[in-house]
Write a protein that holds these residues in place. Structure first.
Motif, PDB file in Angstrom:
ATOM      1  N   PRO A  16       0.807  -1.233   0.000  1.00  0.00           N
ATOM      2  CA  PRO A  16       0.000   0.000   0.000  1.00  0.00           C
ATOM      3  C   PRO A  16       0.835   1.277   0.000  1.00  0.00           C
ATOM      4  O   PRO A  16       0.507   2.239  -0.704  1.00  0.00           O
ATOM      5  N   MET A  17       1.926   1.307   0.767  1.00  0.00           N
ATOM      6  CA  MET A  17       2.750   2.510   0.837  1.00  0.00           C
ATOM      7  C   MET A  17       3.261   2.907  -0.544  1.00  0.00           C
ATOM      8  O   MET A  17       3.208   4.077  -0.935  1.00  0.00           O
ATOM      9  N   TYR A  18       3.725   1.931  -1.309  1.00  0.00           N
ATOM     10  CA  TYR A  18       4.296   2.229  -2.622  1.00  0.00           C
ATOM     11  C   TYR A  18       3.213   2.393  -3.687  1.00  0.00           C
ATOM     12  O   TYR A  18       3.454   3.013  -4.727  1.00  0.00           O
ATOM     13  N   PHE A  19       2.033   1.862  -3.422  1.00  0.00           N
ATOM     14  CA  PHE A  19       0.888   2.158  -4.291  1.00  0.00           C
ATOM     15  C   PHE A  19       0.563   3.652  -4.219  1.00  0.00           C
ATOM     16  O   PHE A  19       0.366   4.315  -5.247  1.00  0.00           O
ATOM     17  N   PHE A  20       0.542   4.188  -3.013  1.00  0.00           N
ATOM     18  CA  PHE A  20       0.299   5.627  -2.842  1.00  0.00           C
ATOM     19  C   PHE A  20       1.463   6.450  -3.388  1.00  0.00           C
ATOM     20  O   PHE A  20       1.258   7.523  -3.962  1.00  0.00           O
ATOM     21  N   LEU A  21       2.684   5.951  -3.228  1.00  0.00           N
ATOM     22  CA  LEU A  21       3.849   6.661  -3.760  1.00  0.00           C
ATOM     23  C   LEU A  21       3.799   6.724  -5.289  1.00  0.00           C
ATOM     24  O   LEU A  21       4.203   7.732  -5.879  1.00  0.00           O
ATOM     25  N   ALA A  36      -2.675  12.401   3.118  1.00  0.00           N
ATOM     26  CA  ALA A  36      -3.486  11.978   4.263  1.00  0.00           C
ATOM     27  C   ALA A  36      -3.683  10.465   4.244  1.00  0.00           C
ATOM     28  O   ALA A  36      -3.613   9.800   5.290  1.00  0.00           O
ATOM     29  N   GLY A  37      -3.926   9.904   3.052  1.00  0.00           N
ATOM     30  CA  GLY A  37      -4.050   8.452   2.917  1.00  0.00           C
ATOM     31  C   GLY A  37      -2.765   7.736   3.291  1.00  0.00           C
ATOM     32  O   GLY A  37      -2.779   6.685   3.947  1.00  0.00           O
ATOM     33  N   LEU A  85      -9.490  -0.959  -0.253  1.00  0.00           N
ATOM     34  CA  LEU A  85      -9.411   0.284   0.510  1.00  0.00           C
ATOM     35  C   LEU A  85      -8.406   1.244  -0.126  1.00  0.00           C
ATOM     36  O   LEU A  85      -8.677   2.446  -0.258  1.00  0.00           O
ATOM     37  N   CYS A  86      -7.241   0.729  -0.514  1.00  0.00           N
ATOM     38  CA  CYS A  86      -6.225   1.580  -1.145  1.00  0.00           C
ATOM     39  C   CYS A  86      -6.751   2.197  -2.435  1.00  0.00           C
ATOM     40  O   CYS A  86      -6.542   3.390  -2.696  1.00  0.00           O
ATOM     41  N   ALA A  87      -7.448   1.386  -3.234  1.00  0.00           N
ATOM     42  CA  ALA A  87      -8.006   1.893  -4.493  1.00  0.00           C
ATOM     43  C   ALA A  87      -9.057   2.966  -4.222  1.00  0.00           C
ATOM     44  O   ALA A  87      -9.098   3.988  -4.919  1.00  0.00           O
TER      45      ALA A  87
END
Length: 274
Positions: free
Chosen positions: A22-27, A80-81, A104-106
């Motif tokens: 998830p961290m790198y998905f947001f990155l 924020a996510g 949730l990440c999507a």
């Protein structure tokens, strides 16, 4: 350099399965925002450095304003996510995979892109309905909203109030969420007995915390009080930092301060050299 650095980050995350978290998905989303930011503003800025007649068509100015506002809003929500992701990783690590699942990440990513775009569309529409004086010019490095509002031949106090309220809702709301997340994170880190454990827990948040401080700090300083300070020069300097420097710094911050990213770089370079 901005486009290359962020595209390399996205490519690295796609190629290395260890970074499919998830961290790198947001990155990845943050890097796409930074690339889009640079493409929407910097080429026109560079053209104006070289051109004798420094003009921008009405539609191009509106498009530039829309994309800059949208991408800025998207970045705030994404950060924020990412703060929530770091909160779960530090404060509830045993349930991390169950909480931060793909759906949730999507959803968080979609919310960021949609909310930023809606906010930008509202501001762009309101701003470009103002009557513009023909003898004025945009005293800024780009079609930035406060610079465009100043072109109007009428009282723009209501527009500035709208900008302030929107900034408070979009910016300060998510800033408070980030702040709350880090209060819980720091509280949890301080309860860890071992020094090594505290360092490891803090290291997982260091890169994100650096980007948050730079991003939110410069924007709050600019938009929350449109009338304060040596306005135009200050806005230009902050815009140069936010539009040019920040998208360039983000991939460096995550590359230089993150062991997983550095490990992935070494693995990728090892494949090419081998």
């Amino acid at each position: 350099m901005t486009v290359l650095g962020n595209c390399l980050i996205v490519l690295l995350i796609r190629l290395d399965s260890r970074l499919h978290t998830p961290m790198y998905f947001f990155l990845t989303n943050l890097s796409l925002v930074d690339v889009s930011y640079a493409i929407s503003i910097v080429p026109q800025l560079l053209a104006h450095f070289l051109a004798e007649h420094k003009a921008i068509p009405f539609r191009s100015c509106a498009a530039q304003l829309f994309f800059s506002l949208a991408l800025g809003g998207i970045e705030f929500v994404l950060l924020a996510g990412m703060a929530y992701d770091r909160y779960v990783a530090v404060c509830d690590p045993l349930r991390y995979s169950a909480i931060m699942h793909r759906v949730l990440c999507a959803r968080l990513a979609i919310i960021s892109w949609v909310s930023g775009s809606i906010n930008s569309f509202m501001h762009t529409t309101i701003t470009f309905q103002l009557p513009v004086c023909t003898n004025k010019f945009i005293d800024h490095i780009s079609c930035e909203i406060l610079a465009v509002v100043r072109l109007a031949c009428m009282d723009t106090s209501s527009n500035e109030v709208t900008i302030m309220v929107s900034s408070i809702l979009l910016l300060m709301t998510h800033f408070c969420l980030v702040l709350l997340s880090y209060i819980w994170i720091i509280s949890t880190i301080l309860k860890i007995q071992s020094t090594e454990g505290r360092k490891k827990a803090f290291h997982t948040c260091a890169s994100h915390l650096t980007v948050v401080a730079l991003c939110y700090g410069t924007t709050i300083f600019t938009y929350i009080q449109p009338h304060s300070g040596p306005s135009v020069l200050r806005e230009k300097l902050i815009s140069v930092f936010y539009v040019i420097v920040m998208p360039l710094l983000n991939p460096m911050i995550y590359s230089l301060r993150n062991k997983e990213v550095k490990g992935a770089w070494h693995k990728l370079l090892g494949k090419f050299s081998g």
